[in-house]
Design an enzyme around this catalytic site. Structure first.
Site, PDB file in Angstrom:
ATOM      1  N   PRO A   2       1.059  -1.371  -0.180  1.00  0.00           N
ATOM      2  CA  PRO A   2      -0.446  -0.253   0.262  1.00  0.00           C
ATOM      3  C   PRO A   2       0.773   1.096  -0.027  1.00  0.00           C
ATOM      4  O   PRO A   2       1.380   1.213   0.232  1.00  0.00           O
ATOM      5  CB  PRO A   2      -0.648   0.064   1.693  1.00  0.00           C
ATOM      6  CG  PRO A   2      -1.312  -1.303   1.682  1.00  0.00           C
ATOM      7  CD  PRO A   2       0.455  -2.220   1.021  1.00  0.00           C
ATOM      8  N   GLU A   3       0.667   2.488  -0.897  1.00  0.00           N
ATOM      9  CA  GLU A   3       1.532   3.320  -1.130  1.00  0.00           C
ATOM     10  C   GLU A   3       0.055   4.951  -0.249  1.00  0.00           C
ATOM     11  O   GLU A   3      -0.712   4.642  -0.193  1.00  0.00           O
ATOM     12  CB  GLU A   3       1.567   3.779  -2.980  1.00  0.00           C
ATOM     13  CG  GLU A   3       2.675   2.727  -3.122  1.00  0.00           C
ATOM     14  CD  GLU A   3       2.847   3.073  -3.913  1.00  0.00           C
ATOM     15  OE1 GLU A   3       3.334   4.053  -5.013  1.00  0.00           O
ATOM     16  OE2 GLU A   3       3.364   1.709  -4.506  1.00  0.00           O
TER      17      GLU A   3
END
Length: 281
Positions: A2-3
């Site tokens: 996840p960014e």
């Protein structure tokens, strides 16, 4: 992993559940989540804390308590949050911790790969901890000139410099590939060698792909989901990431894959050409 857009989507989904509620009980089911600290001690410290706000800084979720303490959550590769009414959470072997809130909600931290982390910070630790680990927020008061200052003097490949969280917070493999494609910059360009026009293009592209990622609720490729279990759709917007061997949407050249700083990287050899003058020195 996840960014920024995925973590922001999680924040928006879980904030209404947590904010204003008090933790009646914390069950930490996996000692790795809070090591080197004793999970029983951390769980005891969390019990009784009331949530003032849920914020995001880079790829971190910040659960801010009225006491001034902050629970710093990092989702790493496969971490996610789920919530349900008391006792209604589905049984899941990937659940590593559960917070039982006084508003009747249970909030679970789910993590298949078990790389996610929780850190309970005292009030005086919050600012220096974040300042040491993270650069500026790309969607905040962040100009092309400031980006240039963050990259100035860097001889590392441009992609590697952007993946460094101390350069700009929240960027990862997906959104860097996408931003470099939109800005027509080769991932192996020397980070400190961009001219003013290139910096402005990169700055616009970074903000564009991050905002689009948030609007699409992130990218679901394997494990990522929002707290309500819904999937993101940013993967339908990819122009570079994961598309090696496919035609470029801009010039129809075949996209290529290389490895930069140990990370798989997809780019267009025609639109993002690496010239002798612009390559690493």
């Amino acid at each position: 992993m996840p960014e920024l857009p995925e973590v922001e989507t999680v924040r928006r989904g879980i904030a209404p559940v947590l904010e204003g509620a008090r933790i009646e009980r914390a069950d930490i089911l996996d000692a790795r989540l809070v090591r080197p600290f004793d999970p029983g001690i951390v769980a005891g410290e969390l019990a009784g804390e009331r949530v003032r706000a849920v914020d995001r800084r880079g790829k971190y979720l910040l659960v801010r308590f009225e006491s001034g303490r902050v629970l710093l959550m990092h989702l790493r590769m496969t971490g996610s949050l789920r919530h349900a009414a008391r006792g209604a959470l589905a049984a899941d072997r990937a659940t590593r911790a559960v917070l039982r809130m006084d508003n009747g909600s249970d909030v679970a931290f789910r993590d298949v790969r078990r790389f996610g982390t929780w850190e309970l910070l005292e009030p005086q630790e919050v600012r220096p901890t974040l300042a040491e680990r993270l650069g500026p927020e790309p969607l905040g008061a962040f100009s092309a000139a400031r980006l240039g200052r963050r990259l100035e003097g860097r001889r590392a490949p441009l992609k590697s410099a952007l993946l460094d969280q101390r350069t700009v917070a929240g960027l990862g493999n997906i959104y860097v590939d996408e931003a470099l494609w939109h800005s027509r910059l080769h991932p192996l360009r020397s980070a400190g060698g961009l001219d003013g026009d290139e910096l402005r293009r990169l700055h616009r592209a970074l903000r564009r792909v991050l905002r689009l990622g948030i609007a699409r609720q992130g990218s679901t490729l394997r494990d990522y989901t929002a707290p309500d279990g819904s999937y993101g759709s940013m993967q339908d917007e990819f122009r570079a990431y994961g598309r090696a061997g496919q035609p470029c949407d801009r010039c129809r050249a075949v996209l290529e894959r290389i490895v930069v700083g140990g990370r798989g990287t997809t780019f267009c050899p025609r639109c993002q050409a690496l010239t002798r003058a612009s390559g690493p020195s």
